[in-house]
Design a protein around this motif. Structure first.
Motif, PDB file in Angstrom:
ATOM      1  N   VAL A   1       0.844  -1.199   0.000  1.00  0.00           N
ATOM      2  CA  VAL A   1       0.000   0.000   0.000  1.00  0.00           C
ATOM      3  C   VAL A   1       0.881   1.251   0.000  1.00  0.00           C
ATOM      4  N   LEU A   2       1.919   1.264   0.838  1.00  0.00           N
ATOM      5  CA  LEU A   2       2.821   2.419   0.861  1.00  0.00           C
ATOM      6  C   LEU A   2       3.509   2.587  -0.490  1.00  0.00           C
ATOM      7  N   SER A   3       3.896   1.480  -1.101  1.00  0.00           N
ATOM      8  CA  SER A   3       4.529   1.528  -2.417  1.00  0.00           C
ATOM      9  C   SER A   3       3.578   2.097  -3.464  1.00  0.00           C
ATOM     10  N   TRP A   4       2.316   1.701  -3.387  1.00  0.00           N
ATOM     11  CA  TRP A   4       1.301   2.198  -4.318  1.00  0.00           C
ATOM     12  C   TRP A   4       1.155   3.709  -4.192  1.00  0.00           C
ATOM     13  N   LEU A   5       1.139   4.218  -2.975  1.00  0.00           N
ATOM     14  CA  LEU A   5       0.976   5.651  -2.766  1.00  0.00           C
ATOM     15  C   LEU A   5       2.141   6.435  -3.358  1.00  0.00           C
ATOM     16  N   ASP A   6       3.339   5.872  -3.264  1.00  0.00           N
ATOM     17  CA  ASP A   6       4.530   6.591  -3.698  1.00  0.00           C
ATOM     18  C   ASP A   6       4.911   6.285  -5.141  1.00  0.00           C
ATOM     19  N   ARG A   7       4.178   5.365  -5.771  1.00  0.00           N
ATOM     20  CA  ARG A   7       4.466   4.944  -7.146  1.00  0.00           C
ATOM     21  C   ARG A   7       5.914   4.485  -7.276  1.00  0.00           C
ATOM     22  N   SER A   8       6.374   3.759  -6.277  1.00  0.00           N
ATOM     23  CA  SER A   8       7.743   3.253  -6.242  1.00  0.00           C
ATOM     24  C   SER A   8       7.734   1.835  -5.701  1.00  0.00           C
ATOM     25  N   GLY A   9       8.886   1.208  -5.735  1.00  0.00           N
ATOM     26  CA  GLY A   9       8.971  -0.178  -5.299  1.00  0.00           C
ATOM     27  C   GLY A   9       9.673  -0.345  -3.974  1.00  0.00           C
ATOM     28  N   ALA A  10       9.660  -1.560  -3.481  1.00  0.00           N
ATOM     29  CA  ALA A  10      10.386  -1.944  -2.272  1.00  0.00           C
ATOM     30  C   ALA A  10      10.588  -3.450  -2.326  1.00  0.00           C
ATOM     31  N   VAL A  11      11.818  -3.868  -2.124  1.00  0.00           N
ATOM     32  CA  VAL A  11      12.154  -5.288  -2.197  1.00  0.00           C
ATOM     33  C   VAL A  11      12.412  -5.819  -0.797  1.00  0.00           C
TER      34      VAL A  11
END
Length: 439
Positions: free
Chosen positions: A82-92
């Motif tokens: 959800v946080l990634s969606w808000l920021d339009r970025s990724g996280a591995v």
């Protein structure tokens, strides 16, 4: 970033994170801007702790008093998506850990991060639908992967989750490309068309999805062929933005940019409190039935990055009046020393607060408490005039209910030195009265 400091892990952790318990931690490598300080976030009834960027350990997300089982780990990753969606970025995900404390997971890299003070919580979608959760996970994965082919494939899989299989995807893509915003996705579309590709859906499927996923047909994406890699890099923004659009249109999870453009975050929390049926009635101009019970919590009425102001804490609802599609709300301290009022304009998705006619204090009773609250009220007003961002939170849980953008004074030139003088005056009055009360 100017004014932000990356600390060592041992110095970054706050007291709540040092408290012994059963901790589960997801250590991550974010490509999104990540906070440099600890942040507590309530989401879907659970408490999450943001482990900040530090100079010697991986950042992450921690949950306390939870068994380190797959259900807990999945919950953390869903929240990360959800946080990634808000920021339009990724996280591995790098690793899971935990134990009696959220111990540091050491790493050698001490630079190269994009940082921020804290995660912006004006909008935090409550995603509970199974398909929507899967789609957000695939988006996070696609945005976090450095391998362009697998990233492309993750985005196409989003279409398969959101839109469907078979002819549904090409039919949708044909008309969806006309709704793409100006940007890298539309540029990629223009370049594809200029290169002679007439059937965009077929090209994305055959030369993208199938060429990556299969090794027994033609065409095939060859990882050692630079032309294949370069082509996918150029086309990836198109499939990524189509995936994002599909999540919005089919699964109902709006992007942060859509929500900010429509100011949906201003009333999102109050909509949850009122319930969809009551909100629909308000929008239709229907009167709230007599005796309707609305479970409105006590609130904190604060400014982002300023305070806290004790006088504006633990305000209880005392007055709720419907005025067409608007609802006027008044909250007051239990001791009656301060009251605030504001309107919920459901038709226009706006929280209306008039700083000149929205804060009311009780008469001076010659107490030190009155003087302290008077000083805090002046500090609040000065902070609000200084482009303050109003935040309304649940007093008990800290969960954000509503938030407004920065206040921009019009035809007003605040003299902050006068505010400072008045605050200092009332602080002295407070000290004098406190000395008399202690005798």
């Amino acid at each position: 970033m100017l004014g932000l400091q990356i600390l060592e892990y041992k110095d970054a952790l706050t007291e709540p994170l040092k408290k012994p318990g059963h901790w589960t931690v997801a250590y991550i490598e974010p490509s999104m801007a990540w906070p440099v300080r600890v942040q507590r976030i309530m989401y879907l009834g659970d408490e999450y702790w943001i482990i900040p960027i530090t100079s010697d350990a991986y950042p992450g997300i921690a949950v306390r008093d939870a068994d380190a089982n797959d259900a807990t780990k999945e919950k953390i990753l869903r929240f990360l998506s959800v946080l990634s969606w808000l920021d339009r970025s990724g996280a591995v995900l790098v690793s899971f850990g935990g134990g009696s404390s959220p111990f540091a997971f050491q790493r050698g890299k001490g630079h190269g991060f994009t940082i921020r003070e804290e995660i912006d919580l004006r909008y935090l979608p409550e995603v509970t639908d199974v398909k929507a959760r899967l789609a957000l996970g695939l988006m996070r994965d696609g945005r976090g992967l450095s391998h362009v082919a697998y990233s492309f494939l993750s985005f196409y899989r989003v279409l398969e989750v959101a839109v469907g299989r078979g002819q549904a995807i090409p039919n949708w893509i044909t008309q969806a490309v006309t709704r793409l915003p100006n940007g890298r996705g539309k540029d990629a579309l223009t370049n594809l068309t200029a290169s002679g590709v007439s059937n965009i859906p077929q090209h994305l499927y055959v030369s993208g999805r199938c060429a990556i996923a299969h090794a027994g047909g033609s065409p095939i994406v060859d990882p050692d062929n630079p032309s294949d890699t370069n082509r996918l890099y150029k086309e990836k923004p198109l499939i990524e933005e189509l995936a994002e659009l599909a999540i919005e249109e089919f699964l109902g999870v709006k992007t942060a940019s859509t929500v900010y453009r429509e100011h949906l975050y201003e009333l999102a929390g109050f909509k949850r409190i009122f319930g969809q049926i009551l909100v629909d009635d308000l929008l239709a101009g229907k009167a709230i039935p007599s005796g309707t019970n609305i479970d409105v919590p006590a609130i904190s009425f604060q400014l982002h990055g300023k305070g806290p102001f004790e006088a504006f804490e633990n305000l209880n609802p005392v007055h709720i009046v419907q005025e067409g599609s608007k609802v006027r709300m008044e909250f007051e301290r239990e001791d009656g020393r301060l009251r605030v009022k504001f309107n919920l304009d459901f038709e226009n998705e706006r929280l209306e607060f008039d700083v000149h006619n929205g804060v009311f204090g009780a008469p001076d009773d010659n107490s030190s408490i009155y003087a302290r609250h008077k000083a805090e009220t002046l500090e609040f007003l000065a902070g609000y005039y200084g482009n303050g961002q109003l935040r309304i939170s649940n007093y008990e849980t800290g969960e954000l209910i509503a938030r407004k953008d920065e206040f921009i004074p019009v035809n007003v030139m605040p003299d902050y030195s006068e505010f400072d003088k008045d605050v200092e005056f009332w602080r002295k009055i407070e000290n004098n009265r406190k000395e008399l009360e202690d005798r």
